[in-house]
Design an enzyme around this catalytic site. Structure first.
Site, PDB file in Angstrom:
ATOM      1  N   GLY A 114       0.911  -1.445  -0.173  1.00 18.34           N
ATOM      2  CA  GLY A 114      -0.238   0.069   0.300  1.00 18.34           C
ATOM      3  C   GLY A 114       1.262   2.062   0.029  1.00 18.34           C
ATOM      4  N   PRO A 153       4.798  -5.283  -0.833  1.00 20.00           N
ATOM      5  CA  PRO A 153       4.050  -4.226  -1.708  1.00 20.00           C
ATOM      6  C   PRO A 153       3.758  -4.601  -3.410  1.00 20.00           C
ATOM      7  CG  PRO A 153       6.520  -4.631  -0.230  1.00 20.00           C
ATOM      8  CD  PRO A 153       5.545  -5.027  -0.321  1.00 20.00           C
ATOM      9  N   CYS A 193     -13.400   3.061 -28.016  1.00 20.12           N
ATOM     10  CA  CYS A 193     -14.928   3.518 -27.829  1.00 20.12           C
ATOM     11  C   CYS A 193     -15.765   3.860 -27.028  1.00 20.12           C
ATOM     12  CB  CYS A 193     -15.654   2.746 -29.232  1.00 20.12           C
ATOM     13  SG  CYS A 193     -14.998   2.746 -31.218  1.00 20.12           S
TER      14      CYS A 193
END
Ligand code: PLP
Length: 416
Positions: free
Chosen positions: A238, A272, A340
């Protein structure tokens, strides 16, 4: 960050990004090996002298070459699926250094991980304890478990990547955790080894980590008094990175705050992901055309949200780097892709003079870039290249159109 301008041209380490785009084509993911090594060492150095295990979160970037590099540096791995475990093993990772997170582990995934001999299961519910105990019993094995506790702290990050609040699906509420631990300790095919948490991603302050760890330590002490002795404390991942103007603590600053909280007898486990790989990566695209609709100038690349979801998924702001430095000045433009969808944008309102044929890179693309990419709009996925010094190695071939329908088949003639 390992990118810089030299003679007005964007470089990654000692490779010219323009030359790599010419050689490998676009869209192209580039990773700096030195950047990954330095990021790993930034965690490993302050942990010297402590029992520890750095379990890289595979979901951030699961290319075999990236996993192999981290395995060679001594990393363990945090996985969230059987597929990730298979990748870790194919990359030469040590299963004994793997922790397995996730709220929905299947029986087959549990069996796969038990047979591989992983370090532990990060269990997220009482139902999972029962399931894991049953699967281990069938195999005649004992499953090492940690319980993922939800410490109910606000990570102060984007709501989609905050995971440690009581309303999130992750972990077991800290008030209910002692019961879950007692239950785990009572099940014959489970062995309680640790406690873990992961409160969110892209955290730019240390305080939420400190709050969470303090709560985990309190719990650990309480369990000890009840006769449940843990051998590790897993503080999750985090830690944030700087994409543009964020100023997260460095790994050393973060660890200087949290390590003193953790009793020395406990092995410190970390998970991590982003902090190890985000700033090692660039996504490079070529401008197909530009367009001014009277309100806004658009720079339309040959890459977009199918290659890099973070901007549209999290409103993430990522740095835009024209490959020719001078083009970083210019008319305010939106950088968009060919997909798109209105959400198909990579950056908004950036000064950018790039025109048809020019190259533009997005920084910070090493984490949650390729792994979140898709073939939406039947776009073959990008190639990936690892750069080291002035050398570059293709670590994932660009997909072909045949890859798009691999495994599909036409209906038999008689069925229509
Ligand atoms: C995603 C995740 C991580 C890694 O998070 P980063 O923000 O990339 O460091 C670590 N642990 C768990 C359980 C995760 O789900």
């Amino acid at each position: 960050m390992m990118h810089r301008y030299q003679n007005q041209q964007l470089m990654l380490e000692d490779c010219s990004v323009a030359a790599l785009a010419e050689r490998f084509g676009t869209p192209l993911y580039l990773y700096s090996q030195v950047a990954i090594e330095q990021a790993f060492n930034a965690f490993a150095e302050p942990l010297k002298g402590r029992k520890h295990l750095i379990c890289y979160a595979v979901k951030a970037n699961s290319n075999l070459a990236v996993l192999n590099l981290l395995a060679r540096l001594g990393a363990g791995f945090d996985i969230v699926s059987g597929g990730e475990l298979a990748r870790v093993m194919a990359a030469g990772g040590d299963p004994a250094k793997v922790v397995f997170s996730g709220v929905g582990k299947t029986r087959a995934e549990m069996a796969q991980a038990l047979k591989a001999g992983i370090h532990c299961f990060n269990v997220e519910s009482v139902a999972e304890l029962d399931r894991l105990n049953a699967v281990a019993a069938e195999l005649g094995l004992v499953a090492p478990v940690s319980i993922r506790v939800n410490p109910d702290v606000d990570a102060k990050t984007h709501p989609y990547i905050a995971t440690g609040l009581k309303e999130n699906k992750f972990g077991i509420d800290i008030r209910m955790a002692p019961d879950a631990f007692r239950k785990a300790a009572s099940l014959p095919h489970l062995k309680v080894v640790g406690v873990d948490c992961h409160i969110g991603s892209q955290l730019t302050q240390t305080q939420p980590f400190v709050d969470a760890i303090k709560r985990l330590i309190e719990l650990e002490q309480q369990l000890q008094a009840d006769g449940i002795v843990l051998s590790h404390l897993d503080i999750g991942g985090g830690l944030g990175v700087s994409y543009t103007d964020e100023q997260p603590p460095t790994p050393a600053q973060y660890l200087a705050q949290v390590l003193p909280l953790i009793p020395a007898n406990l092995t410190v486990v970390l998970e991590p992901g982003r902090a190890l790989v985000a700033n090692a990566g660039l996504l490079v695209g070529r401008v197909e055309m530009t367009k001014d609709n009277g309100f806004k100038r658009f720079v339309i690349l040959d890459t977009g949200m199918n290659d890099l979801m973070r901007p549209t998924l999290y409103q993430a702001v990522m740095p835009v780097l024209a490959v020719k430095e001078a083009q970083n000045q210019g008319p305010v433009s939106d950088l968009v892709g060919p997909v798109c969808e209105t959400g198909d944008w990579l950056a908004k309102d950036v000064p950018l003079a790039a025109e048809e044929g020019d190259l533009v890179a997005i920084g910070g693309a090493g984490a949650y870039g390729f792994t979140m990419s898709s073939q939406y709009n039947s776009r073959p996925r990008a190639a990936e290249v690892m750069v080291r010094g002035d050398e570059a190695l293709l670590i994932r071939q660009r997909e072909t159109v045949e890859n798009l329908w691999a495994g599909e088949q036409l209906l038999p003639e008689a069925s229509c």
